[in-house]
Design an enzyme around this catalytic site. Structure first.
Site, PDB file in Angstrom:
ATOM      1  N   ASP A 186     -32.215  -1.280   0.844  1.00 56.20           N
ATOM      2  CA  ASP A 186     -31.435  -0.582  -0.083  1.00 56.20           C
ATOM      3  C   ASP A 186     -32.370  -0.138  -1.303  1.00 56.20           C
ATOM      4  O   ASP A 186     -32.059  -0.221  -2.428  1.00 56.20           O
ATOM      5  CB  ASP A 186     -30.136  -1.296  -0.559  1.00 56.20           C
ATOM      6  CG  ASP A 186     -29.222  -0.346  -1.385  1.00 56.20           C
ATOM      7  OD1 ASP A 186     -29.255   1.121  -1.227  1.00 56.20           O
ATOM      8  OD2 ASP A 186     -28.255  -0.824  -1.995  1.00 56.20           O
ATOM      9  N   ASP A 203     -31.349  -6.600  -6.332  1.00 57.82           N
ATOM     10  CA  ASP A 203     -30.381  -6.326  -5.458  1.00 57.82           C
ATOM     11  C   ASP A 203     -30.744  -6.519  -3.837  1.00 57.82           C
ATOM     12  O   ASP A 203     -30.912  -5.395  -3.249  1.00 57.82           O
ATOM     13  CB  ASP A 203     -29.964  -4.828  -5.638  1.00 57.82           C
ATOM     14  CG  ASP A 203     -28.301  -4.608  -5.230  1.00 57.82           C
ATOM     15  OD1 ASP A 203     -27.724  -5.765  -4.618  1.00 57.82           O
ATOM     16  OD2 ASP A 203     -27.929  -3.356  -5.356  1.00 57.82           O
TER      17      ASP A 203
END
Ligand code: ADP
Ligand code: MG
Length: 325
Positions: A186, A203
């Protein structure tokens, strides 16, 4: 403070309402215990409220260190998307319970915690993971004082800073793959923080290992996102294909000089006018790669797929050419 403000109640409509704001009774209890045991001395406002998690600023027990507390949301709906990252991953071969979203969310936090460990061990700038309790992850705070570092998306870089950030980003992607055995999955200007001319990778809960059946598809998206962002900052990037192979090729003896060579090639393309042709070839590469299976064992009936004349068929044909019957 949060614990004081929201008195713990075990049942009732209000509890369900709070799930949206993450601080359900279970979470409050965890935060309360962390305050009591001295992991942190205070927890402050929200740095970010996202679809899957909220991030809070906090101070360590002795108030000497700024912390980021990531609280993963426990509502089931948010997990539909996550499934495709976990399915097929070796580390989760014993499965996980779809019915039990509490367990699932805990697994997700664990995954982020472990991935952050690997990434920081490899020397890539990222938050240091410090503490994990159920779905509550404590890590070092990237920022200055109480002020969080901006996401790359919101940071304003000079063209020169953007160029060096791109080079760093490419190197981090390779180290993540080669040393950490991870594809971010991502990666974009939304999941990179920028502070004092340094990029921080964040993340990483959804990051997958190279053996994940979709790892190359995810990697290609990462390459594309990174290239697209930096092109908008007027950096001439590598092609997606060059970046992709630079990340996965384990036979490069000196990756720094290989990268320099690739970047010199980019400048050359701009000069000799072949940039457009190469961009078109890159589009084709992405189409083929998106359908390429990681190995033939993933395909049940190879002949049928080849004869189907689909993009997958073409990719499989490419893979099988050179193999004798
Ligand atoms: P998600 O995108 O799943 O909501 P992230 O891990 O990307 O979660 O975090 C959301 C936002 O919180 C980030 O964009 C960043 O602004 C902030 N953030 C996350 N971790 C930290 C950290 N360690 N230090 C400072 N800010 C952080
Ligand atoms: Mg994010």
């Amino acid at each position: 403070r949060i614990v004081q403000k929201s008195r713990i109640r075990v049942k009732g409509r209000e509890d369900r309402a709070t799930t949206d704001h993450v601080l359900d009774p279970r979470t409050r209890l965890i935060l309360f215990k962390m305050l009591k045991s001295g992991i942190m001395s205070e927890i402050n406002g929200c740095v970010s409220t996202g679809k899957e998690a909220n991030v809070y600023h906090a101070l360590s027990g002795d108030s000497s260190q700024h912390l980021a507390i990531k609280v993963f949301k426990t509502s089931v709906l948010d997990f539909r998307d996550r499934e495709r990252y976990i399915t097929g991953e070796y580390r989760f071969r014993h499965g996980y319970s779809k019915k039990n979203s509490g367990k699932m969310v805990k697994l997700w936090a664990e995954k982020e915690f472990r991935n952050l460990k690997r990434i920081s061990m490899a020397g890539i700038p990222c938050p240091t993971p410090l503490h994990l309790r159920q779905h509550v992850l404590t890590m070092s705070f990237i920022g200055e004082g109480y002020e969080a570092a901006p996401r790359l998306k919101d940071a304003e870089l000079t063209p020169e800073q953007a160029y060096y950030a791109y080079v760093d980003c490419v190197k981090y992607m390779r180290i993540m793959y080669q040393e950490c055995q991870l594809v971010h999955a991502d990666l974009s200007e939304y999941n990179l923080l920028y502070l004092n001319e340094k990029l921080y990778v964040i993340d990483v809960g959804q990051s997958v290992q190279p053996e994940h059946p979709s790892s190359h598809e995810f990697l290609m998206m990462d390459c594309k996102n990174v290239n697209d962002y930096f092109s908008r900052q007027s950096v001439e990037p590598l092609t997606v294909k060059e970046l992709f192979y630079f990340v996965i090729d384990d036979r490069i003896p000196n990756s720094d000089s290989r990268l320099e060579e690739l970047l010199r090639g980019v400048s050359q393309r701009v000069v000799d006018g072949s940039a457009e042709r190469i961009a078109r070839e890159d589009e084709d590469f992405m189409k083929t790669q998106a359908f390429a299976p990681r190995s033939l064992f993933e395909i049940e009936d190879v002949d049928a797929v080849i004869q189907s004349n689909s993009a997958l068929g073409n990719a499989v044909q490419l893979m099988t050419c050179g193999l004798s019957a």
